[in-house]
Design a protein around this motif. Sequence first.
Motif, short mmCIF file in Angstrom:
data_model
loop_
_atom_site.label_atom_id
_atom_site.label_comp_id
_atom_site.label_asym_id
_atom_site.label_seq_id
_atom_site.Cartn_x
_atom_site.Cartn_y
_atom_site.Cartn_z
N MET A 230 15.20 21.30 -31.33
CA MET A 230 16.29 22.16 -31.77
C MET A 230 16.46 23.27 -30.74
SD MET A 230 16.87 23.85 -35.50
CE MET A 230 17.51 22.39 -36.25
N GLN B 75 21.67 25.86 -31.99
CA GLN B 75 21.52 25.26 -33.32
C GLN B 75 20.87 26.26 -34.28
OE1 GLN B 75 19.32 21.86 -31.83
NE2 GLN B 75 20.89 20.48 -32.64
N GLU C 237 27.39 23.29 -34.08
CA GLU C 237 27.99 22.09 -33.52
C GLU C 237 27.88 22.08 -31.99
OE1 GLU C 237 31.90 21.66 -35.21
OE2 GLU C 237 31.08 21.14 -37.17
N ASP D 184 24.39 21.12 -31.36
CA ASP D 184 24.19 19.69 -31.60
C ASP D 184 24.70 18.88 -30.42
OD1 ASP D 184 23.14 20.33 -34.09
OD2 ASP D 184 24.98 19.83 -35.19
N GLU E 40 22.36 19.14 -27.52
CA GLU E 40 21.16 18.35 -27.78
C GLU E 40 21.42 16.85 -27.52
OE1 GLU E 40 17.14 18.29 -28.57
OE2 GLU E 40 18.40 20.07 -28.51
N LYS E 41 22.58 16.38 -27.91
CA LYS E 41 22.94 14.98 -27.65
C LYS E 41 23.02 14.69 -26.16
CE LYS E 41 25.40 14.10 -31.95
NZ LYS E 41 26.69 13.84 -32.58
#
Length: 61
Positions: free
Chosen positions: A1, A5, A46, A49, A52-53
């Motif tokens: 994380m 986030q 978001e 996220d 992180e992707k």
Amino acid sequence: MNKDQLKGRADRAKGKAKEVAADLTGNAKLESEGKADQVRGKAKAEVGDAKEKVKRAIDKA
């Protein structure tokens, strides 16, 4: 994380707390602040996220 986030989720929680407090006190300004904090928190989460992707995709390559 990642930090985006975490910050986003913290902002959403803060906003929800403000909104609940506003409902109890009838304070329309506090309610608006709470809703704004939740929207800002959702956006930050978001972004986090998505970062992180991307990081995971790079790590797999």
